[in-house]
Design an enzyme around this catalytic site. Sequence first.
Site, short mmCIF file in Angstrom:
data_model
loop_
_atom_site.label_atom_id
_atom_site.label_comp_id
_atom_site.label_asym_id
_atom_site.label_seq_id
_atom_site.Cartn_x
_atom_site.Cartn_y
_atom_site.Cartn_z
N SER A 120 45.28 31.13 44.54
CA SER A 120 44.66 32.05 43.60
C SER A 120 43.22 31.68 43.31
O SER A 120 42.50 32.45 42.67
CB SER A 120 45.44 32.08 42.28
OG SER A 120 45.43 30.79 41.68
N HIS A 141 47.52 36.64 48.15
CA HIS A 141 47.63 36.19 46.76
C HIS A 141 48.59 37.09 45.99
O HIS A 141 48.25 38.21 45.60
CB HIS A 141 46.26 36.17 46.09
CG HIS A 141 46.32 35.79 44.65
ND1 HIS A 141 45.45 36.30 43.70
CD2 HIS A 141 47.15 34.94 43.98
CE1 HIS A 141 45.76 35.79 42.52
NE2 HIS A 141 46.78 34.97 42.67
N GLU A 153 46.76 40.53 46.69
CA GLU A 153 45.42 40.54 47.24
C GLU A 153 45.46 40.02 48.69
O GLU A 153 45.97 38.93 48.95
CB GLU A 153 44.49 39.66 46.42
CG GLU A 153 44.19 40.23 45.04
CD GLU A 153 43.26 39.35 44.24
OE1 GLU A 153 42.23 39.84 43.76
OE2 GLU A 153 43.57 38.14 44.07
N ASN A 191 41.15 38.07 39.51
CA ASN A 191 40.77 37.01 38.58
C ASN A 191 39.31 37.08 38.19
O ASN A 191 38.92 36.69 37.08
CB ASN A 191 41.09 35.64 39.18
CG ASN A 191 42.53 35.24 38.96
OD1 ASN A 191 43.16 35.67 38.00
ND2 ASN A 191 43.07 34.43 39.85
#
Length: 513
Positions: A120, A141, A153, A191
């Site tokens: 991540s 991810h 992702e 993120n």
Amino acid sequence: MEPIERIRIVGAGAMGRGIAQVAATAGYRVELTDTDDAAVRAALEFVASMIQRSVDKGKRSADEGEAILARLTAGAAPTAPAADIDLVIEAVVEKLPIKQAIFTELETATPNAVLASNTSSLSITAIASALRDPSRLIGLHFFNPVPLMSLVEVVPGLRTAPALVDTATAFVTRLGHTPILARDTPGFLVNHLGRALPSEALAILSEQVASPADIDRIVRDTLGLRMGPFELMDLTGLDVSHPVMETVSAGFYGDPRLRPSPIAATRVAAGLLGRKTGEGFYRYEDGVPRLPAEPEITPDAAAIPVHVHNHPDFAATLRRSGATVLETPDAEAVSLVLPVGEPTYRVAARYGLDPALTLGIDPLGIDRRRLTVIVPSAADLVVVAPALRVLAAAGYLPTPTTDVTAPVAQRIMATIVNLSCALAEHGIGTPEDIDRGARLGLGYPLGPLELGESAGTERVVAILDGLYAYTRDPRYRVSTWLRARAEQRISLHTRGARPEDLLTNRGTDVRSR
């Protein structure tokens, strides 16, 4: 490439077992591995309990449940030789040397497999740099909990074979999950997107504009997010969210839009991490937050006359509740102004209103129940306080805040939109994937670009320009993507014409269109 049928998962923790569960459910043959055999056994038992629960709830038949579990087995070892593995997904601790060492062995042990990392936060390019053939590695991810979070992702490194993007996307789609493509940059897409909300909320808190509880109420009730930023940080754990803020900020060399807060660093040092420690921005008893009670305001439309400056619809709303709304300012009335991207006291001064008799109202809240009320430093509190009762009589929940820079919801909304536009500008994600990632990965009711268009792009630019003009903080500089589209009045989702598009159309006869 040949279709994927057999998968190895490396790491039997929460992420590994979640990926194994959804892959086996989707029809893949999965072997789950870990250096700790007990962890594998525990993970298999956990997945079996989840499948049995779904059978008990009638979501699948007992035969279907048995078939899923038959496809999921314990592997011999994470790097055991196997020529029949089509895909390896690594889900171990977030430490670059460990991941590099695992993939170095897997490159030889599984010669026919696509190699994927569930990292991540680490660069796919950096992980792949340890391989003889870095083109074999891609990022996948997943989000926790994997069976419930449908977003994945897909992150190619700089040397990832282009064909792997299609292979990975097809794999994720077969899982029943939603793939989005992200560039290999710090925080990838989701993120990175998620930094705007907590970082701006912490900046607002540091300026003593409002309490965590009031900021959370404003974000939930005015912007429509399911959780306020401080609730979210307490749920995630500040020991998790603050390092992510630091990592993404450092990865972009201190971009002011991503600036972490010393408040968070201090609270991490104090062990005030959130629910997991029983105290964060809130106190918890048996995992339940003890939220401060919201002050009770007795509705009274006749408490004091009010003058609403330059907003007839809001004035009409107050009149319908029985309030006395004057057409012009009066020494016996409270003036209500609606600032956009600036302090209330400046609006009052510009229109010749007495700041002692003036309150600000965030226009983002007038069509909702939560109404942010901005209190200028020069306000005569005894005189202006009854105006809260007038607002309450109109059905609003007034939340007073300090008068600095701009209203709370405006600041948070504008920074979320601006950061998302910066990501589109730099090609970290497509506009569609930016919105999709925020909805599915962050739980936003609208994607940030959709939010910007709903609020009005010209208004968002005005808020940011006002913040920058007042503070001179480059944190609030408007992204080129946002300003250009606001000025041209085109959608934030519009990629726009590119030089390469002109070249590919150079032979087209425009008269035929």
